[in-house]
Design a protein around this motif. Structure first.
Motif, PDB file in Angstrom:
ATOM      1  N   ASP A  15       0.799  -1.227   0.000  1.00  0.00           N
ATOM      2  CA  ASP A  15       0.000   0.000   0.000  1.00  0.00           C
ATOM      3  C   ASP A  15       0.831   1.276   0.000  1.00  0.00           C
ATOM      4  OD1 ASP A  15      -2.367  -1.402  -0.047  1.00  0.00           O
ATOM      5  OD2 ASP A  15      -2.484  -1.528   2.137  1.00  0.00           O
ATOM      6  N   ILE A  16       2.151   1.186   0.019  1.00  0.00           N
ATOM      7  CA  ILE A  16       2.980   2.393   0.039  1.00  0.00           C
ATOM      8  C   ILE A  16       2.964   3.045  -1.348  1.00  0.00           C
ATOM      9  CG2 ILE A  16       5.123   1.191  -0.520  1.00  0.00           C
ATOM     10  CD1 ILE A  16       6.524   3.126   1.440  1.00  0.00           C
ATOM     11  N   SER A  17       2.887   4.352  -1.363  1.00  0.00           N
ATOM     12  CA  SER A  17       2.917   5.058  -2.654  1.00  0.00           C
ATOM     13  C   SER A  17       4.360   5.091  -3.152  1.00  0.00           C
ATOM     14  CB  SER A  17       2.371   6.479  -2.512  1.00  0.00           C
ATOM     15  OG  SER A  17       3.276   7.278  -1.793  1.00  0.00           O
ATOM     16  N   THR A  18       4.528   5.251  -4.456  1.00  0.00           N
ATOM     17  CA  THR A  18       5.873   5.253  -5.016  1.00  0.00           C
ATOM     18  C   THR A  18       6.663   6.490  -4.573  1.00  0.00           C
ATOM     19  OG1 THR A  18       4.992   6.244  -7.035  1.00  0.00           O
ATOM     20  CG2 THR A  18       5.296   3.855  -7.004  1.00  0.00           C
ATOM     21  N   LEU A  19       5.991   7.591  -4.310  1.00  0.00           N
ATOM     22  CA  LEU A  19       6.681   8.780  -3.817  1.00  0.00           C
ATOM     23  C   LEU A  19       7.211   8.547  -2.399  1.00  0.00           C
ATOM     24  CD1 LEU A  19       7.501  11.684  -4.357  1.00  0.00           C
ATOM     25  CD2 LEU A  19       5.286  12.407  -3.515  1.00  0.00           C
ATOM     26  N   SER A  39      11.965  25.173   3.072  1.00  0.00           N
ATOM     27  CA  SER A  39      11.784  26.274   2.124  1.00  0.00           C
ATOM     28  C   SER A  39      12.446  25.908   0.795  1.00  0.00           C
ATOM     29  CB  SER A  39      12.408  27.546   2.695  1.00  0.00           C
ATOM     30  OG  SER A  39      13.793  27.330   2.909  1.00  0.00           O
ATOM     31  N   PRO A  40      12.086  26.587  -0.281  1.00  0.00           N
ATOM     32  CA  PRO A  40      12.696  26.275  -1.579  1.00  0.00           C
ATOM     33  C   PRO A  40      14.217  26.444  -1.541  1.00  0.00           C
ATOM     34  CG  PRO A  40      10.829  27.734  -1.849  1.00  0.00           C
ATOM     35  CD  PRO A  40      11.070  27.621  -0.380  1.00  0.00           C
ATOM     36  N   ALA A  41      14.891  25.674  -2.350  1.00  0.00           N
ATOM     37  CA  ALA A  41      16.349  25.731  -2.393  1.00  0.00           C
ATOM     38  C   ALA A  41      16.813  27.048  -2.989  1.00  0.00           C
ATOM     39  CB  ALA A  41      16.881  24.576  -3.216  1.00  0.00           C
ATOM     40  N   ARG A  42      17.980  27.484  -2.520  1.00  0.00           N
ATOM     41  CA  ARG A  42      18.552  28.703  -3.080  1.00  0.00           C
ATOM     42  C   ARG A  42      19.140  28.417  -4.454  1.00  0.00           C
ATOM     43  NH1 ARG A  42      22.435  29.962   1.409  1.00  0.00           N
ATOM     44  NH2 ARG A  42      21.753  28.001   2.286  1.00  0.00           N
ATOM     45  N   LYS A  43      19.563  29.432  -5.131  1.00  0.00           N
ATOM     46  CA  LYS A  43      19.942  29.332  -6.534  1.00  0.00           C
ATOM     47  C   LYS A  43      21.048  28.301  -6.790  1.00  0.00           C
ATOM     48  CE  LYS A  43      21.152  32.253 -10.434  1.00  0.00           C
ATOM     49  NZ  LYS A  43      21.408  33.621 -10.876  1.00  0.00           N
ATOM     50  N   TYR A  44      22.103  28.289  -5.989  1.00  0.00           N
ATOM     51  CA  TYR A  44      23.232  27.400  -6.240  1.00  0.00           C
ATOM     52  C   TYR A  44      23.303  26.243  -5.254  1.00  0.00           C
ATOM     53  CZ  TYR A  44      24.666  31.082  -9.355  1.00  0.00           C
ATOM     54  OH  TYR A  44      24.700  31.995 -10.371  1.00  0.00           O
ATOM     55  N   GLU A  45      22.237  25.996  -4.549  1.00  0.00           N
ATOM     56  CA  GLU A  45      22.214  24.909  -3.587  1.00  0.00           C
ATOM     57  C   GLU A  45      21.945  23.590  -4.311  1.00  0.00           C
ATOM     58  OE1 GLU A  45      20.213  24.029   0.746  1.00  0.00           O
ATOM     59  OE2 GLU A  45      19.391  25.574  -0.524  1.00  0.00           O
ATOM     60  N   ARG A  46      22.669  22.549  -3.922  1.00  0.00           N
ATOM     61  CA  ARG A  46      22.504  21.247  -4.566  1.00  0.00           C
ATOM     62  C   ARG A  46      21.310  20.525  -3.966  1.00  0.00           C
ATOM     63  NH1 ARG A  46      28.116  18.345  -5.575  1.00  0.00           N
ATOM     64  NH2 ARG A  46      27.018  17.653  -7.424  1.00  0.00           N
ATOM     65  N   LEU A  47      20.569  19.844  -4.813  1.00  0.00           N
ATOM     66  CA  LEU A  47      19.384  19.107  -4.386  1.00  0.00           C
ATOM     67  C   LEU A  47      19.527  17.636  -4.751  1.00  0.00           C
ATOM     68  CD1 LEU A  47      16.564  21.481  -5.643  1.00  0.00           C
ATOM     69  CD2 LEU A  47      17.266  21.108  -3.302  1.00  0.00           C
ATOM     70  N   CYS A  48      18.802  16.823  -4.026  1.00  0.00           N
ATOM     71  CA  CYS A  48      18.711  15.408  -4.371  1.00  0.00           C
ATOM     72  C   CYS A  48      17.793  15.290  -5.594  1.00  0.00           C
ATOM     73  CB  CYS A  48      18.153  14.598  -3.206  1.00  0.00           C
ATOM     74  SG  CYS A  48      17.962  12.854  -3.569  1.00  0.00           S
ATOM     75  N   LEU A  49      18.307  14.707  -6.649  1.00  0.00           N
ATOM     76  CA  LEU A  49      17.532  14.555  -7.876  1.00  0.00           C
ATOM     77  C   LEU A  49      17.207  13.093  -8.135  1.00  0.00           C
ATOM     78  CD1 LEU A  49      19.513  17.040 -10.146  1.00  0.00           C
ATOM     79  CD2 LEU A  49      17.361  17.434  -8.953  1.00  0.00           C
ATOM     80  N   ALA A  50      16.929  12.365  -7.071  1.00  0.00           N
ATOM     81  CA  ALA A  50      16.652  10.931  -7.199  1.00  0.00           C
ATOM     82  C   ALA A  50      15.358  10.711  -7.966  1.00  0.00           C
ATOM     83  CB  ALA A  50      16.565  10.290  -5.826  1.00  0.00           C
ATOM     84  N   ALA A  51      15.381   9.676  -8.783  1.00  0.00           N
ATOM     85  CA  ALA A  51      14.210   9.301  -9.576  1.00  0.00           C
ATOM     86  C   ALA A  51      14.011   7.799  -9.459  1.00  0.00           C
ATOM     87  CB  ALA A  51      14.397   9.692 -11.031  1.00  0.00           C
ATOM     88  N   ILE A  52      12.765   7.385  -9.463  1.00  0.00           N
ATOM     89  CA  ILE A  52      12.433   5.972  -9.385  1.00  0.00           C
ATOM     90  C   ILE A  52      11.881   5.525 -10.732  1.00  0.00           C
ATOM     91  CG2 ILE A  52      10.111   6.367  -8.481  1.00  0.00           C
ATOM     92  CD1 ILE A  52      10.562   3.906  -6.690  1.00  0.00           C
ATOM     93  N   THR A  53      12.330   4.362 -11.187  1.00  0.00           N
ATOM     94  CA  THR A  53      11.871   3.797 -12.451  1.00  0.00           C
ATOM     95  C   THR A  53      11.253   2.440 -12.161  1.00  0.00           C
ATOM     96  OG1 THR A  53      13.699   4.899 -13.584  1.00  0.00           O
ATOM     97  CG2 THR A  53      12.539   3.169 -14.790  1.00  0.00           C
ATOM     98  N   LEU A  54       9.960   2.338 -12.385  1.00  0.00           N
ATOM     99  CA  LEU A  54       9.244   1.086 -12.153  1.00  0.00           C
ATOM    100  C   LEU A  54       9.330   0.215 -13.398  1.00  0.00           C
ATOM    101  CD1 LEU A  54       6.074   2.508 -10.416  1.00  0.00           C
ATOM    102  CD2 LEU A  54       7.977   1.342  -9.334  1.00  0.00           C
ATOM    103  N   PRO A  55       9.128  -1.091 -13.247  1.00  0.00           N
ATOM    104  CA  PRO A  55       9.136  -1.943 -14.441  1.00  0.00           C
ATOM    105  C   PRO A  55       8.002  -1.558 -15.383  1.00  0.00           C
ATOM    106  CG  PRO A  55       8.672  -3.230 -12.451  1.00  0.00           C
ATOM    107  CD  PRO A  55       8.917  -1.840 -12.033  1.00  0.00           C
ATOM    108  N   PRO A  56       8.235  -1.686 -16.683  1.00  0.00           N
ATOM    109  CA  PRO A  56       7.180  -1.302 -17.632  1.00  0.00           C
ATOM    110  C   PRO A  56       5.998  -2.251 -17.521  1.00  0.00           C
ATOM    111  CG  PRO A  56       8.986  -2.346 -18.775  1.00  0.00           C
ATOM    112  CD  PRO A  56       9.421  -2.168 -17.352  1.00  0.00           C
ATOM    113  N   PRO A  57       4.790  -1.733 -17.704  1.00  0.00           N
ATOM    114  CA  PRO A  57       3.611  -2.611 -17.642  1.00  0.00           C
ATOM    115  C   PRO A  57       3.615  -3.594 -18.793  1.00  0.00           C
ATOM    116  CG  PRO A  57       2.983  -0.428 -18.368  1.00  0.00           C
ATOM    117  CD  PRO A  57       4.429  -0.351 -17.983  1.00  0.00           C
TER     118      PRO A  57
END
Length: 95
Positions: free
Chosen positions: A37-41, A60-78
């Motif tokens: 039941d866990i959501s993918t997010l 708060s939103p990140a500042r202009k030159y602050e590094r962010l986590c850009l992790a992405a999840i890829t599920l198996p194709p249906p």
């Protein structure tokens, strides 16, 4: 975003472009660990919780030159659904 229980069996890939970390998990092991039941997010947040660039959800939103986590999840194709072939001669065209 959907639920993890809706994903087809296969591998789930998690990649972050900022810190160059990546991982792969089977859907069955993630369901056993976190539940169907866990959501993918929420799953992505659990899997990337140790990233040093991860920010709290309420931050708060990140500042202009602050590094962010850009992790992405890829599920198996249906699975592709192939339409059923009607009985008889399915490829004849009547004019």
């Amino acid at each position: 975003m959907g639920r993890l229980g809706d994903a087809v069996p296969g591998r789930v890939y998690v990649d972050c472009a900022t810190c160059k970390r990546s991982g792969r998990y089977t859907v069955a092991s993630l369901i056993g660990r976190y539940g169907a039941d866990i959501s993918t997010l929420d799953l992505l947040r659990h899997l990337t919780a140790s990233c040093r660039y991860q920010r709290p959800f309420e931050a708060s939103p990140a500042r202009k030159y602050e590094r962010l986590c850009l992790a992405a999840i890829t599920l198996p194709p249906p699975a592709r659904k192939i339409p059923p072939v009607p009985p008889g001669d399915p490829y004849t065209v009547e004019v």
